[in-house]
Design a protein around this motif. Structure first.
Motif, PDB file in Angstrom:
ATOM      1  N   LEU A  28      -5.115  18.536   0.710  1.00  0.00           N
ATOM      2  CA  LEU A  28      -3.972  18.398  -0.193  1.00  0.00           C
ATOM      3  C   LEU A  28      -2.769  17.785   0.519  1.00  0.00           C
ATOM      4  O   LEU A  28      -2.034  16.980  -0.059  1.00  0.00           O
ATOM      5  CB  LEU A  28      -3.599  19.759  -0.778  1.00  0.00           C
ATOM      6  N   ILE A  29      -2.569  18.171   1.783  1.00  0.00           N
ATOM      7  CA  ILE A  29      -1.470  17.575   2.547  1.00  0.00           C
ATOM      8  C   ILE A  29      -1.725  16.084   2.749  1.00  0.00           C
ATOM      9  O   ILE A  29      -0.820  15.253   2.634  1.00  0.00           O
ATOM     10  CB  ILE A  29      -1.308  18.295   3.904  1.00  0.00           C
ATOM     11  N   GLY A  30      -2.977  15.731   3.047  1.00  0.00           N
ATOM     12  CA  GLY A  30      -3.331  14.318   3.162  1.00  0.00           C
ATOM     13  C   GLY A  30      -3.100  13.568   1.867  1.00  0.00           C
ATOM     14  O   GLY A  30      -2.579  12.445   1.863  1.00  0.00           O
ATOM     15  N   LEU A  31      -3.455  14.194   0.743  1.00  0.00           N
ATOM     16  CA  LEU A  31      -3.212  13.583  -0.564  1.00  0.00           C
ATOM     17  C   LEU A  31      -1.719  13.339  -0.782  1.00  0.00           C
ATOM     18  O   LEU A  31      -1.315  12.295  -1.299  1.00  0.00           O
ATOM     19  CB  LEU A  31      -3.744  14.491  -1.670  1.00  0.00           C
ATOM     20  N   ALA A  32      -0.896  14.309  -0.374  1.00  0.00           N
ATOM     21  CA  ALA A  32       0.554  14.186  -0.564  1.00  0.00           C
ATOM     22  C   ALA A  32       1.137  13.077   0.303  1.00  0.00           C
ATOM     23  O   ALA A  32       1.885  12.218  -0.172  1.00  0.00           O
ATOM     24  CB  ALA A  32       1.228  15.523  -0.249  1.00  0.00           C
ATOM     25  N   VAL A  33       0.798  13.079   1.587  1.00  0.00           N
ATOM     26  CA  VAL A  33       1.333  12.084   2.516  1.00  0.00           C
ATOM     27  C   VAL A  33       0.846  10.683   2.149  1.00  0.00           C
ATOM     28  O   VAL A  33       1.614   9.711   2.160  1.00  0.00           O
ATOM     29  CB  VAL A  33       0.945  12.437   3.966  1.00  0.00           C
ATOM     30  N   GLY A  34      -0.437  10.576   1.821  1.00  0.00           N
ATOM     31  CA  GLY A  34      -1.010   9.278   1.502  1.00  0.00           C
ATOM     32  C   GLY A  34      -0.362   8.623   0.294  1.00  0.00           C
ATOM     33  O   GLY A  34      -0.174   7.401   0.266  1.00  0.00           O
ATOM     34  N   GLN A  35       0.017   9.431  -0.684  1.00  0.00           N
ATOM     35  CA  GLN A  35       0.630   8.856  -1.881  1.00  0.00           C
ATOM     36  C   GLN A  35       1.985   8.223  -1.582  1.00  0.00           C
ATOM     37  O   GLN A  35       2.378   7.255  -2.236  1.00  0.00           O
ATOM     38  CB  GLN A  35       0.775   9.943  -2.952  1.00  0.00           C
ATOM     39  N   LEU A  36       2.694   8.765  -0.590  1.00  0.00           N
ATOM     40  CA  LEU A  36       3.980   8.196  -0.215  1.00  0.00           C
ATOM     41  C   LEU A  36       3.822   6.803   0.393  1.00  0.00           C
ATOM     42  O   LEU A  36       4.764   6.006   0.393  1.00  0.00           O
ATOM     43  CB  LEU A  36       4.689   9.117   0.785  1.00  0.00           C
ATOM     44  N   ILE A  37       2.633   6.535   0.906  1.00  0.00           N
ATOM     45  CA  ILE A  37       2.348   5.213   1.476  1.00  0.00           C
ATOM     46  C   ILE A  37       1.757   4.289   0.420  1.00  0.00           C
ATOM     47  O   ILE A  37       2.206   3.155   0.224  1.00  0.00           O
ATOM     48  CB  ILE A  37       1.373   5.338   2.672  1.00  0.00           C
ATOM     49  N   VAL A  38       0.743   4.796  -0.288  1.00  0.00           N
ATOM     50  CA  VAL A  38       0.006   3.962  -1.245  1.00  0.00           C
ATOM     51  C   VAL A  38       0.874   3.571  -2.436  1.00  0.00           C
ATOM     52  O   VAL A  38       0.804   2.435  -2.923  1.00  0.00           O
ATOM     53  CB  VAL A  38      -1.265   4.692  -1.721  1.00  0.00           C
ATOM     54  N   GLY A  39       1.715   4.497  -2.916  1.00  0.00           N
ATOM     55  CA  GLY A  39       2.539   4.209  -4.085  1.00  0.00           C
ATOM     56  C   GLY A  39       3.443   2.998  -3.904  1.00  0.00           C
ATOM     57  O   GLY A  39       3.330   2.005  -4.643  1.00  0.00           O
ATOM     58  N   PRO A  40       4.356   3.031  -2.918  1.00  0.00           N
ATOM     59  CA  PRO A  40       5.210   1.847  -2.686  1.00  0.00           C
ATOM     60  C   PRO A  40       4.417   0.601  -2.309  1.00  0.00           C
ATOM     61  O   PRO A  40       4.778  -0.507  -2.691  1.00  0.00           O
ATOM     62  CB  PRO A  40       6.113   2.293  -1.523  1.00  0.00           C
ATOM     63  N   LEU A  41       3.319   0.774  -1.541  1.00  0.00           N
ATOM     64  CA  LEU A  41       2.495  -0.376  -1.163  1.00  0.00           C
ATOM     65  C   LEU A  41       1.922  -1.059  -2.398  1.00  0.00           C
ATOM     66  O   LEU A  41       1.917  -2.295  -2.504  1.00  0.00           O
ATOM     67  CB  LEU A  41       1.365   0.076  -0.237  1.00  0.00           C
ATOM     68  N   SER A  42       1.471  -0.265  -3.371  1.00  0.00           N
ATOM     69  CA  SER A  42       0.880  -0.852  -4.581  1.00  0.00           C
ATOM     70  C   SER A  42       1.930  -1.541  -5.446  1.00  0.00           C
ATOM     71  O   SER A  42       1.614  -2.503  -6.151  1.00  0.00           O
ATOM     72  CB  SER A  42       0.165   0.236  -5.392  1.00  0.00           C
ATOM     73  N   ASP A  43       3.175  -1.058  -5.413  1.00  0.00           N
ATOM     74  CA  ASP A  43       4.248  -1.754  -6.131  1.00  0.00           C
ATOM     75  C   ASP A  43       4.505  -3.134  -5.523  1.00  0.00           C
ATOM     76  O   ASP A  43       4.980  -4.037  -6.206  1.00  0.00           O
ATOM     77  CB  ASP A  43       5.553  -0.930  -6.062  1.00  0.00           C
ATOM     78  N   HIS A  44       4.154  -3.284  -4.244  1.00  0.00           N
ATOM     79  CA  HIS A  44       4.437  -4.526  -3.510  1.00  0.00           C
ATOM     80  C   HIS A  44       3.267  -5.515  -3.551  1.00  0.00           C
ATOM     81  O   HIS A  44       3.487  -6.719  -3.720  1.00  0.00           O
ATOM     82  CB  HIS A  44       4.776  -4.179  -2.062  1.00  0.00           C
ATOM     83  N   ILE A  45       2.008  -5.021  -3.425  1.00  0.00           N
ATOM     84  CA  ILE A  45       0.860  -5.923  -3.327  1.00  0.00           C
ATOM     85  C   ILE A  45      -0.126  -5.795  -4.479  1.00  0.00           C
ATOM     86  O   ILE A  45      -1.120  -6.530  -4.537  1.00  0.00           O
ATOM     87  CB  ILE A  45       0.105  -5.728  -1.989  1.00  0.00           C
ATOM     88  N   GLY A  46       0.092  -4.856  -5.390  1.00  0.00           N
ATOM     89  CA  GLY A  46      -0.831  -4.668  -6.503  1.00  0.00           C
ATOM     90  C   GLY A  46      -1.652  -3.399  -6.356  1.00  0.00           C
ATOM     91  O   GLY A  46      -1.652  -2.747  -5.310  1.00  0.00           O
ATOM     92  N   ARG A  47      -2.383  -3.040  -7.405  1.00  0.00           N
ATOM     93  CA  ARG A  47      -3.099  -1.759  -7.466  1.00  0.00           C
ATOM     94  C   ARG A  47      -4.536  -1.838  -6.915  1.00  0.00           C
ATOM     95  O   ARG A  47      -5.023  -0.904  -6.301  1.00  0.00           O
ATOM     96  CB  ARG A  47      -3.163  -1.257  -8.910  1.00  0.00           C
ATOM     97  N   ARG A  48      -5.201  -2.955  -7.151  1.00  0.00           N
ATOM     98  CA  ARG A  48      -6.655  -3.025  -6.951  1.00  0.00           C
ATOM     99  C   ARG A  48      -7.071  -2.885  -5.486  1.00  0.00           C
ATOM    100  O   ARG A  48      -7.982  -2.111  -5.159  1.00  0.00           O
ATOM    101  CB  ARG A  48      -7.154  -4.358  -7.511  1.00  0.00           C
ATOM    102  N   GLY A  49      -6.413  -3.621  -4.589  1.00  0.00           N
ATOM    103  CA  GLY A  49      -6.779  -3.590  -3.178  1.00  0.00           C
ATOM    104  C   GLY A  49      -6.601  -2.216  -2.546  1.00  0.00           C
ATOM    105  O   GLY A  49      -7.538  -1.688  -1.922  1.00  0.00           O
ATOM    106  N   PRO A  50      -5.428  -1.570  -2.667  1.00  0.00           N
ATOM    107  CA  PRO A  50      -5.250  -0.229  -2.102  1.00  0.00           C
ATOM    108  C   PRO A  50      -6.211   0.800  -2.687  1.00  0.00           C
ATOM    109  O   PRO A  50      -6.656   1.714  -1.990  1.00  0.00           O
ATOM    110  CB  PRO A  50      -3.797   0.104  -2.467  1.00  0.00           C
ATOM    111  N   LEU A  51      -6.550   0.633  -3.968  1.00  0.00           N
ATOM    112  CA  LEU A  51      -7.464   1.580  -4.608  1.00  0.00           C
ATOM    113  C   LEU A  51      -8.862   1.494  -4.010  1.00  0.00           C
ATOM    114  O   LEU A  51      -9.468   2.513  -3.643  1.00  0.00           O
ATOM    115  CB  LEU A  51      -7.516   1.296  -6.114  1.00  0.00           C
ATOM    116  N   ALA A  52      -9.372   0.282  -3.859  1.00  0.00           N
ATOM    117  CA  ALA A  52     -10.703   0.093  -3.278  1.00  0.00           C
ATOM    118  C   ALA A  52     -10.729   0.512  -1.813  1.00  0.00           C
ATOM    119  O   ALA A  52     -11.678   1.163  -1.354  1.00  0.00           O
ATOM    120  CB  ALA A  52     -11.137  -1.371  -3.419  1.00  0.00           C
TER     121      ALA A  52
END
Length: 375
Positions: A28-52
């Motif tokens: 759960l801690i990993g899920l929390a920390v990871g979202q702080l990275i993936v969320g802004p990253l996906s706003d910048h480069i798109g959703r598909r690449g970070p998701l895969a």
């Protein structure tokens, strides 16, 4: 999915109940920390690449867990698996916000939250069945296969929902700053924390239930899994009620009802501690609690995401952070406070529900004051 195997894993790793339950917390801690990275990253480069990419790492980490020998390494890899899996949590919400708004968003989130809510409940049913044919390590092998299948599905069926012209062009660092600004939006954070507390109630139940119902109420692994299946139905019902009533009842009214009912049911569980423990009383009260958790998940997610027209990835990340941090705090407490009584589970669920109700009253008072000033 490996929840029914926790007692077996405790013996295999020669460790304590609270330690093996920490594998849920570290994820759960990993899920929390990871979202702080993936969320802004996906706003910048798109959703598909970070998701895969996230699900690819998830699959690799599941394979690594199959061969782990020490509980310390197991906890570490579960943290990495949580980091990777965060892509699924944060981007499912962000993709939904890319595509929908208003009542359509509420209806879509009802379906999305049904999936998100039901799998933590029904997965132990699957895990309990699989334990008849394989060890707990085989369960993680299945998770690796699922991760690979999801990656294939993303690249073959999912189109990019955030085209280049709608992406953040301020740079990733400024995107991270935009994320921090979410914490200054009081209404958004009140809704996020309400959802986080209800998520804490859910994971207090999830983390403690295998020990409570098998050790205290003496259910078999199959009976325990059946109870989880029934509560999975409750999650589905709760997730879909807001969509059914969205055209007739305001979200705030439904949220008030869900929090009030959840607090009452949790109060009954606490009150039953002073009388002869009844499996049926606890089971029925829990069923009401999970229905209300499903309602709050759909309503709070829709209300919070609907309030943000830009940086949906960042908004989703903050929602995920509050859910997973609070869930990560409450999850091991139930085990640490005792594995042979339902008192810690009942008390923690009640505390989360009361906390959510109090914050809702604060939100309601603030909105009423704003409306009065505008008049």
């Amino acid at each position: 999915m490996y929840l029914p195997a926790l007692p077996v894993m405790q013996t295999a790793f020669h460790t304590q109940t609270a330690i093996i339950q920490m594998s849920i917390t570290t994820c759960l801690i990993g899920l929390a920390v990871g979202q702080l990275i993936v969320g802004p990253l996906s706003d910048h480069i798109g959703r598909r690449g970070p998701l895969a990419g996230g699900f690819a790492i998830f699959a690799v980490s599941a394979l690594a867990i199959m061969n782990v020998k020490s509980v310390g390494l197991f906890l570490l890899i579960r943290f990495i698996q949580g980091l990777a899996g965060s892509a699924g949590q944060v981007l499912a919400r962000a993709v939904a916000r890319d595509l929908f708004s208003g009542k359509e968003l509420t209806k879509f989130f009802a379906m999305l939250m049904a999936v998100n809510g039901v799998f933590p409940i029904i997965s132990p049913v699957i895990g309990g069945f699989l334990l008849n044919f394989m060890s707990w390590r085989g369960i993680f092998g299945l998770l690796a296969v699922i991760g690979v299948l999801v990656v294939v599905g993303i690249w073959t069926t999912l189109e990019e929902t955030l085209p280049p012209e709608r992406r953040s062009h301020a740079g990733l660092l400024k995107g991270l700053r935009a994320l921090t600004l979410m914490f200054t939006k009081r209404d958004f954070m009140l809704i996020a924390t309400i959802q986080g507390l209800v998520f804490g109630a859910l994971f207090s139940y999830i983390a403690a239930s295998s020990f409570v119902f098998q050790n205290f109420f003496h259910l078999s692994a199959q009976q325990f899994s059946l109870l989880y299946a029934v509560n999975g139905l409750g999650i589905i019902i709760g997730n879909n009620l807001p969509a059914y009533f969205s055209a007739k009842v305001a979200n705030m009214r439904m949220l008030a009802l869900a929090l009030g009912m959840g607090t009452t049911a949790a109060g009954i569980m606490v009150g039953s501690l002073f009388f002869t423990a009844s499996l049926w009383v606890i089971a029925i009260a829990l069923f009401v609690v999970v229905i209300c958790i499903g309602m709050v998940n759909t309503l709070a997610t829709s209300m919070a995401m609907n309030s943000q027209t830009e940086n949906a990835g960042s908004a989703s990340a903050v929602l995920g952070l509050t859910m997973n941090i609070i869930g990560g705090v409450f999850s091991p407490l139930a085990g640490a406070m005792g594995a042979h009584t339902y008192a810690p589970m009942a008390g923690l669920i009640f505390a989360c529900e009361v906390g959510g109700l109090v914050l809702f009253l604060v939100l309601l008072k603030k909105q009423n004051l704003t409306e009065t000033r505008e008049m």
